[in-house]
Motif scaffolding. Structure first.
Motif, PDB file in Angstrom:
ATOM      1  N   ARG A   1       0.810  -1.222   0.000  1.00 27.43           N
ATOM      2  CA  ARG A   1       0.000   0.000   0.000  1.00 27.43           C
ATOM      3  C   ARG A   1       0.842   1.270   0.000  1.00 27.43           C
ATOM      4  N   VAL A   2       2.112   1.165   0.374  1.00 30.27           N
ATOM      5  CA  VAL A   2       2.995   2.324   0.437  1.00 30.27           C
ATOM      6  C   VAL A   2       3.803   2.356  -0.851  1.00 30.27           C
ATOM      7  N   ARG A   3       3.617   3.388  -1.647  1.00 30.69           N
ATOM      8  CA  ARG A   3       4.135   3.377  -3.012  1.00 30.69           C
ATOM      9  C   ARG A   3       5.479   4.088  -3.206  1.00 30.69           C
ATOM     10  N   THR A   4       5.699   5.227  -2.579  1.00 30.53           N
ATOM     11  CA  THR A   4       6.877   6.042  -2.873  1.00 30.53           C
ATOM     12  C   THR A   4       7.784   6.151  -1.656  1.00 30.53           C
ATOM     13  N   ASP A   5       9.006   6.671  -1.867  1.00 33.12           N
ATOM     14  CA  ASP A   5       9.920   6.908  -0.752  1.00 33.12           C
ATOM     15  C   ASP A   5       9.310   7.884   0.247  1.00 33.12           C
ATOM     16  N   GLN A   6       8.640   8.928  -0.267  1.00 36.15           N
ATOM     17  CA  GLN A   6       7.993   9.884   0.636  1.00 36.15           C
ATOM     18  C   GLN A   6       6.871   9.201   1.414  1.00 36.15           C
ATOM     19  N   GLY A   7       6.160   8.316   0.763  1.00 37.32           N
ATOM     20  CA  GLY A   7       5.110   7.580   1.431  1.00 37.32           C
ATOM     21  C   GLY A   7       5.660   6.658   2.512  1.00 37.32           C
ATOM     22  N   VAL A   8       6.799   6.052   2.243  1.00 34.04           N
ATOM     23  CA  VAL A   8       7.449   5.182   3.224  1.00 34.04           C
ATOM     24  C   VAL A   8       7.865   6.001   4.435  1.00 34.04           C
ATOM     25  N   ASP A   9       8.498   7.159   4.215  1.00 35.67           N
ATOM     26  CA  ASP A   9       8.927   8.015   5.327  1.00 35.67           C
ATOM     27  C   ASP A   9       7.742   8.486   6.153  1.00 35.67           C
ATOM     28  N   ALA A  10       6.702   8.916   5.488  1.00 34.05           N
ATOM     29  CA  ALA A  10       5.511   9.388   6.201  1.00 34.05           C
ATOM     30  C   ALA A  10       4.874   8.243   6.983  1.00 34.05           C
ATOM     31  N   TYR A  11       4.791   7.074   6.375  1.00 33.50           N
ATOM     32  CA  TYR A  11       4.203   5.919   7.049  1.00 33.50           C
ATOM     33  C   TYR A  11       5.020   5.558   8.291  1.00 33.50           C
ATOM     34  N   LEU A  12       6.343   5.545   8.159  1.00 31.52           N
ATOM     35  CA  LEU A  12       7.190   5.192   9.289  1.00 31.52           C
ATOM     36  C   LEU A  12       7.061   6.202  10.431  1.00 31.52           C
ATOM     37  N   ARG A  13       7.091   7.489  10.108  1.00 31.26           N
ATOM     38  CA  ARG A  13       6.963   8.521  11.149  1.00 31.26           C
ATOM     39  C   ARG A  13       5.612   8.412  11.857  1.00 31.26           C
ATOM     40  N   THR A  14       4.557   8.315  11.074  1.00 30.25           N
ATOM     41  CA  THR A  14       3.220   8.237  11.654  1.00 30.25           C
ATOM     42  C   THR A  14       3.067   6.990  12.517  1.00 30.25           C
ATOM     43  N   THR A  15       3.525   5.867  12.014  1.00 27.22           N
ATOM     44  CA  THR A  15       3.426   4.620  12.766  1.00 27.22           C
ATOM     45  C   THR A  15       4.247   4.692  14.049  1.00 27.22           C
ATOM     46  N   LEU A  16       5.426   5.266  13.967  1.00 27.23           N
ATOM     47  CA  LEU A  16       6.276   5.404  15.143  1.00 27.23           C
ATOM     48  C   LEU A  16       5.619   6.287  16.203  1.00 27.23           C
ATOM     49  N   LEU A  17       5.105   7.423  15.791  1.00 21.67           N
ATOM     50  CA  LEU A  17       4.459   8.327  16.741  1.00 21.67           C
ATOM     51  C   LEU A  17       3.221   7.692  17.365  1.00 21.67           C
ATOM     52  N   ARG A  18       2.424   7.021  16.563  1.00 22.85           N
ATOM     53  CA  ARG A  18       1.231   6.369  17.104  1.00 22.85           C
ATOM     54  C   ARG A  18       1.591   5.211  18.032  1.00 22.85           C
ATOM     55  N   ALA A  19       2.633   4.472  17.692  1.00 24.28           N
ATOM     56  CA  ALA A  19       3.069   3.373  18.562  1.00 24.28           C
ATOM     57  C   ALA A  19       3.540   3.910  19.910  1.00 24.28           C
ATOM     58  N   CYS A  20       4.247   5.022  19.881  1.00 25.51           N
ATOM     59  CA  CYS A  20       4.720   5.630  21.130  1.00 25.51           C
ATOM     60  C   CYS A  20       3.549   6.107  21.981  1.00 25.51           C
ATOM     61  N   ILE A  21       2.604   6.771  21.362  1.00 25.79           N
ATOM     62  CA  ILE A  21       1.433   7.247  22.100  1.00 25.79           C
ATOM     63  C   ILE A  21       0.638   6.059  22.654  1.00 25.79           C
ATOM     64  N   ASP A  22       0.484   5.012  21.856  1.00 21.75           N
ATOM     65  CA  ASP A  22      -0.221   3.817  22.332  1.00 21.75           C
ATOM     66  C   ASP A  22       0.494   3.188  23.523  1.00 21.75           C
ATOM     67  N   GLU A  23       1.806   3.113  23.453  1.00 17.97           N
ATOM     68  CA  GLU A  23       2.571   2.538  24.555  1.00 17.97           C
ATOM     69  C   GLU A  23       2.419   3.368  25.826  1.00 17.97           C
ATOM     70  N   ARG A  24       2.384   4.683  25.662  1.00 16.54           N
ATOM     71  CA  ARG A  24       2.235   5.558  26.833  1.00 16.54           C
ATOM     72  C   ARG A  24       0.882   5.361  27.501  1.00 16.54           C
ATOM     73  N   ARG A  25      -0.098   4.946  26.744  1.00 15.43           N
ATOM     74  CA  ARG A  25      -1.437   4.760  27.298  1.00 15.43           C
ATOM     75  C   ARG A  25      -1.574   3.447  28.068  1.00 15.43           C
ATOM     76  N   ARG A  26      -0.696   2.547  27.833  1.00 15.14           N
ATOM     77  CA  ARG A  26      -0.795   1.244  28.497  1.00 15.14           C
ATOM     78  C   ARG A  26      -0.464   1.377  29.983  1.00 15.14           C
ATOM     79  N   ALA A  27      -1.014   0.526  30.745  1.00 15.99           N
ATOM     80  CA  ALA A  27      -0.873   0.593  32.206  1.00 15.99           C
ATOM     81  C   ALA A  27       0.570   0.430  32.676  1.00 15.99           C
ATOM     82  N   HIS A  28       1.365  -0.368  31.981  1.00 20.16           N
ATOM     83  CA  HIS A  28       2.724  -0.591  32.479  1.00 20.16           C
ATOM     84  C   HIS A  28       3.566   0.681  32.421  1.00 20.16           C
ATOM     85  N   TRP A  29       3.163   1.672  31.641  1.00 17.77           N
ATOM     86  CA  TRP A  29       3.903   2.938  31.601  1.00 17.77           C
ATOM     87  C   TRP A  29       3.630   3.775  32.845  1.00 17.77           C
ATOM     88  N   ARG A  30       2.532   3.516  33.501  1.00 18.89           N
ATOM     89  CA  ARG A  30       2.208   4.300  34.689  1.00 18.89           C
ATOM     90  C   ARG A  30       3.073   3.913  35.881  1.00 18.89           C
TER      91      ARG A  30
END
Length: 182
Positions: free
Chosen positions: A51-80
């Motif tokens: 689904r990711v077609r271009t180099d710019q798309g790959v970079d955007a996908y990686l950044r977005t996924t990384l940021l969302r993964a970090c936010i998701d991890e912060r929401r988990r109970a073990h981070w508290r």
């Protein structure tokens, strides 16, 4: 769905890992956790490769996924729970590219970033450490440009109140884009 060949994906991981790891560290403040988040981002990219077609798309996908993964991890109970962080920095020279040249400045700014809410932290990291403009930041985070602007203003105000006076001058300099410094 098209899968990347091994050499193509290995080249991509090698080329993008360091920058993503620095971004993840700024988000979570722990090198080990940062490494885990980068791995999550690459795993998700591998499964979404067709689904990711271009180099710019790959970079955007990686950044977005990384940021969302970090936010998701912060929401988990073990981070508290209080977790020991790995304060040892494996590659000091690698942070030089982000504009932070002294270890003490970097530590003060990272500590201040960790005190911000995840949304403000993500906006500041994308805007000032990753040199994204307002529109790109909005697109990566899936929010409106007005939200990016207000989160930037609030985040910078909070950083100014958090940073001590001696580090404030260095911190404000750090919170300018590379383009603004040139």
């Amino acid at each position: 769905m098209r899968r990347p060949d091994d050499s193509e994906f290995t080249t991509l991981v090698t080329a993008r890992s360091l920058a993503l790891r620095r971004m993840a560290y700024l988000m979570c403040g722990d090198w080990d956790q940062a490494e885990d988040l980068v791995q999550v981002a690459f795993i998700k990219l591998h499964s979404a490769w067709g689904r990711v077609r271009t180099d710019q798309g790959v970079d955007a996908y990686l950044r977005t996924t990384l940021l969302r993964a970090c936010i998701d991890e912060r929401r988990r109970a073990h981070w508290r729970r209080e977790r020991p962080s790995s304060d040892a920095m494996p590659d000091i020279a690698a942070l030089h590219d982000s504009g932070v040249t002294r270890v003490s400045e970097r530590e003060v700014v990272v500590a201040a970033l960790r005190r911000l809410p995840p949304g403000q932290r993500a906006v500041l990291i994308l805007r000032f450490f990753d040199d994204q403009d307002v529109q790109a930041t909005a697109r990566l985070l899936g929010i409106a440009t007005g939200t990016v602007k207000s989160q930037t203003a609030r985040g910078l105000a909070a950083m100014r109140s958090i940073l001590p006076d001696p580090a404030r001058a260095g911190g404000e300099e750090l919170l300018t884009t590379k383009k603004e410094r040139s």
